[in-house]
Write an enzyme that holds these catalytic residues in place. Structure first.
Site, PDB file in Angstrom:
ATOM      1  N   CYS A 132       0.859  -1.519   0.109  1.00  0.00           N
ATOM      2  CA  CYS A 132      -0.177   0.073   0.132  1.00  0.00           C
ATOM      3  C   CYS A 132       0.980   1.336  -0.295  1.00  0.00           C
ATOM      4  CB  CYS A 132      -1.325  -0.278   1.134  1.00  0.00           C
ATOM      5  SG  CYS A 132      -2.120   1.603   1.548  1.00  0.00           S
ATOM      6  N   CYS A 135      -0.648   4.505   2.028  1.00  0.00           N
ATOM      7  CA  CYS A 135      -0.392   3.334   4.190  1.00  0.00           C
ATOM      8  C   CYS A 135       1.317   4.338   3.435  1.00  0.00           C
ATOM      9  CB  CYS A 135      -0.767   2.723   4.150  1.00  0.00           C
ATOM     10  SG  CYS A 135      -2.254   1.638   3.463  1.00  0.00           S
ATOM     11  N   ASP A 136       2.259   3.439   3.128  1.00  0.00           N
ATOM     12  CA  ASP A 136       3.757   3.715   3.776  1.00  0.00           C
ATOM     13  C   ASP A 136       4.627   4.379   2.954  1.00  0.00           C
ATOM     14  OD1 ASP A 136       3.068   2.003   5.213  1.00  0.00           O
ATOM     15  OD2 ASP A 136       2.904   0.583   4.146  1.00  0.00           O
TER      16      ASP A 136
END
Ligand code: NAP
Length: 305
Positions: A132, A135-136
């Site tokens: 992701c 997300c990261d």
């Protein structure tokens, strides 16, 4: 007597649905699965979920959501639902032989990222390997990263990562992308993105963090090693809908089909989160759709005799 709502799944969608349903006067029962909490249980720091000025760990965020739902009166069954029967009222969700009954159901079982299946990939998850970018990606500022895959998700992840990384290499197993033309064009035009065609990942290198990747060119058989600090696997997701097939409508990829906002094709059965949403896939969008499903279920039950 309060109406019973069965919620299957305990990620942000399921738990938000429980919070709204409990406050809306229903008796929510969450069949939370053998591994409760959903995909956020596999992440480390979450810093894009509103309400936390400092990053919160994914498992901690889910624990807080669960406690919030519990405080409001939600009951939990911490095992996997094994089958369903939506053919007559009350609806039934089975955990092995035991049947849980409900006047309405919210399906919030999410989706699971597909992985390559390498030992090194699992060992280095959260240590440079991610599924992701939203997300990261932020953790890869001024670093070099690889994106594996050739579909829309891979292109979106690669484009997003160019905001942080110095260089993004897309590694695809064929010499032609599956992604839509518009996303392909954007990726080809981006000077930070380059492509390695006909290449499969043999191993992700590094002991405690990602240091590189070993790939093989399937046309020439040549193996090479590339240094990088991040590897984003973007080869697709599988919606967790196996037990619902034949009971609610799913599309050709298995995603739940919505008739109207959160309604499935079965009256009284609602869907929330990644089980239908393959585009946004965020905790906050899943939570929002859980809220909508609960409000729709409350309204449905109000008008049902
Ligand atoms: P996808 O379309 O199924 O693409 C998966 C990609 O990963 C393919 O290029 C595939 O290669 C590759 N792949 C699969 N298994 C692999 C393996 N084991 N090793 C190496 N490569 C592998 O999945 P997606 O990109 O996640 O998209 C899913 C759906 O969501 C699609 O319908 C897509 O259009 C949609 N979506 C839309 C948007 C948008 O509109 N903005 C954004 C994201 C997703 P091959 O090409 O060789 O099969």
């Amino acid at each position: 007597m309060p109406k019973k709502l069965l919620i299957i799944g305990s990620g942000p969608a399921g738990l938000t649905a429980a919070i709204y349903a409990a406050r809306g006067g229903l008796e929510p029962i969450v069949i939370s699965g053998a591994l409760p909490g959903g995909q956020l249980m596999l992440t480390t720091e979450v810093e894009n979920y509103p309400g936390f000025s400092e990053p919160i760990l994914g498992p901690q965020l889910m624990d807080e959501m669960r406690k919030q739902a519990e405080r409001l009166g939600t009951k939990f069954v911490d095992t996997d639902a094994t089958s369903v029967d939506f053919s007559s009222m009350p609806f039934k969700v089975f955990v092995d032989q035991e049947a849980h009954t409900g006047d309405a159901v919210i399906i919030a079982t999410g989706a699971s990222a597909m992985w390559l299946g390498l030992e090194s990939e699992q060992r280095l998850r959260g240590k440079g390997v991610s599924a992701c970018a939203t997300c990261d990606g932020f953790f890869f500022k001024d670093k070099e990263v690889e994106v594996i895959g050739g579909g829309d998700t891979a292109m979106e992840e690669a484009l997003f990562l160019t905001k942080f990384a110095t260089k993004v290499t897309v590694i695809h197993r064929r010499d032609e992308l599956r992604a839509s033309k518009i996303l392909q064009a954007r990726a080809f035009e981006n000077p930070k993105i380059n492509f390695l065609w006909n290449s499969i990942v043999e191993e992700i290198l590094g002991k405690d963090k990602v240091e590189g990747i070993r790939i093989t060119n399937v046309k020439t058989g040549e193996t090479s090693t590339i240094s990088c600090e991040g590897v984003f696997i973007a080869i697709g997701h599988n919606p967790n809908t196996e037990i619902f097939r034949g009971h609610v409508e799913v599309d050709e990829k298995g995603y739940a089909v919505r008739k109207n906002e959160s309604r499935s094709n079965v009256e009284g059965v609602f869907v929330a989160g990644d089980v239908y949403d393959y585009v946004y896939r965020q905790a906050v969008t899943a939570a929002a759709s859980g809220c909508k499903a609960a409000l729709d279920a409350i309204k449905y039950l109000e008008f049902r005799p």
